[in-house]
Design a protein around this motif. Structure first.
Motif, PDB file in Angstrom:
ATOM      1  N   ARG A  77       0.706  -1.301   0.007  1.00  0.00           N
ATOM      2  CA  ARG A  77      -0.155  -0.091   0.146  1.00  0.00           C
ATOM      3  C   ARG A  77       0.699   1.370   0.172  1.00  0.00           C
ATOM      4  O   ARG A  77       0.515   2.186  -0.219  1.00  0.00           O
ATOM      5  CB  ARG A  77      -1.236  -0.106   1.370  1.00  0.00           C
ATOM      6  CG  ARG A  77      -1.992  -1.002   1.152  1.00  0.00           C
ATOM      7  CD  ARG A  77      -3.052  -1.027   2.134  1.00  0.00           C
ATOM      8  NE  ARG A  77      -3.750   0.237   1.998  1.00  0.00           N
ATOM      9  CZ  ARG A  77      -4.488   0.569   3.151  1.00  0.00           C
ATOM     10  NH1 ARG A  77      -4.584   0.021   4.112  1.00  0.00           N
ATOM     11  NH2 ARG A  77      -5.337   1.701   2.967  1.00  0.00           N
TER      12      ARG A  77
ATOM     13  N   SER B 128      -5.890  -6.732  -0.335  1.00  0.00           N
ATOM     14  CA  SER B 128      -5.023  -6.302  -1.360  1.00  0.00           C
ATOM     15  C   SER B 128      -5.316  -7.438  -2.526  1.00  0.00           C
ATOM     16  O   SER B 128      -5.130  -6.968  -3.476  1.00  0.00           O
ATOM     17  CB  SER B 128      -3.612  -6.209  -0.890  1.00  0.00           C
ATOM     18  OG  SER B 128      -3.405  -5.171   0.054  1.00  0.00           O
TER      19      SER B 128
ATOM     20  N   VAL C 276      -2.606  -1.512  -6.040  1.00  0.00           N
ATOM     21  CA  VAL C 276      -1.939  -2.261  -4.931  1.00  0.00           C
ATOM     22  C   VAL C 276      -2.211  -3.852  -5.371  1.00  0.00           C
ATOM     23  O   VAL C 276      -1.192  -4.365  -4.779  1.00  0.00           O
ATOM     24  CB  VAL C 276      -3.052  -1.722  -3.888  1.00  0.00           C
ATOM     25  CG1 VAL C 276      -2.759  -2.768  -2.607  1.00  0.00           C
ATOM     26  CG2 VAL C 276      -2.662  -0.330  -3.248  1.00  0.00           C
TER      27      VAL C 276
ATOM     28  N   THR D 271       1.107  -6.133  -4.890  1.00  0.00           N
ATOM     29  CA  THR D 271       0.775  -7.446  -4.316  1.00  0.00           C
ATOM     30  C   THR D 271       1.499  -8.857  -4.852  1.00  0.00           C
ATOM     31  O   THR D 271       1.883  -9.803  -4.451  1.00  0.00           O
ATOM     32  CB  THR D 271      -0.634  -7.665  -3.768  1.00  0.00           C
ATOM     33  OG1 THR D 271      -1.011  -6.524  -2.921  1.00  0.00           O
ATOM     34  CG2 THR D 271      -0.900  -9.014  -3.081  1.00  0.00           C
TER      35      THR D 271
END
Length: 246
Positions: free
Chosen positions: A157, A184, A193, A197
């Motif tokens: 984030r 996420s 995001v 991830t």
């Protein structure tokens, strides 16, 4: 020949039976999570319905925003446990804290012993979403000199690292463990995001995962489909949360 595209699983369906949630905001009235004890009971009950029955809740400690202390958190935790027991809510709930890495934390690190940790010497830390602290690597070094192992909450984030992925690798080399926010993976915080991830998961850079549940919308998102190309990348960090099992 027709090939049917395999449907992506719902997030709630990949949570292991013995999963320990190490990041949540379930204590009432002390940060931007549960507002009242009734909220706490509701959130915990809904998470239990998903299959999560062991939690380490982590209220924010952010100077001039959420001025929590070790003592105030422990006092709220004790009263919450008493109410949960009285109401017959059967979960394992422990508490730690989510520390904002800033100059205040730098001072706190020197004064407060011990910190509220997830287990043993593992401490959950976070950064501002706007920019990293100027003394970031000094802080990480001091955390370890003080005898703690920093677990960085939701690195995906911190969008200021989006175009500088080497910074994630630098953080790992500096001694930071990484904790993924489960939401996420379903696009809750936006596509960028989720993209970060996926890349971090592919490189096996995550050590643990957490729900970071604050409110009911977060729990509702557990019914969303995982957007990752390969959801099996989640298996390793999910399984490693068993380290925190009581």
């Amino acid at each position: 020949m027709l090939f049917l595209k395999k449907s992506k699983p719902l997030l709630k369906d990949v949570i292991p039976i013995d999963y320990v949630d190490i990041h949540s905001h379930l204590l009432p009235g002390i940060d931007d999570g549960a507002k009242t004890i009734l909220d706490s009971i509701h959130l915990i009950t809904r998470l239990s319905d998903i299959g999560i029955t062991q939690f380490i809740t982590t209220p924010h400690i952010i100077n001039s925003v959420w001025n929590n202390t070790k003592e105030s958190i422990e006092m709220t935790y004790d009263s919450t446990i008493e109410t949960l027991n009285n109401e017959g809510v059967k979960v394992i709930l422990n508490t730690a804290a989510e520390y904002m890495m800033d100059s205040f934390f730098f001072d706190l690190l020197k004064k407060e012993k011990p910190l509220l940790t997830l287990k043993d010497n593992y401490v959950l830390v976070e950064m501002s979403y706007l920019n990293p602290p100027l003394q970031l690597y000094d802080l990480i070094f001091e955390i370890q000199i003080a005898g703690y192992k920093p677990i960085l909450a939701h690195p995906e984030r911190y969008l200021f690292y989006y175009n500088n992925f080497n910074e994630f690798q630098k953080l790992k080399k500096a001694g930071c463990l990484f904790q993924l926010n489960l939401l996420s993976t379903v696009g809750y915080y936006g596509n960028v995001v989720t993209s970060i991830t996926e890349k971090l998961l592919q490189k096996e850079m995550y050590d643990f995962v957490g729900s970071d549940v604050h409110h009911e919308n977060h729990i509702n998102a557990f019914s969303n489909k995982i957007l990752l190309k390969n959801h099996s990348d989640l298996s390793l960090p999910l399984s490693q949360n068993s380290f925190f099992k009581v």
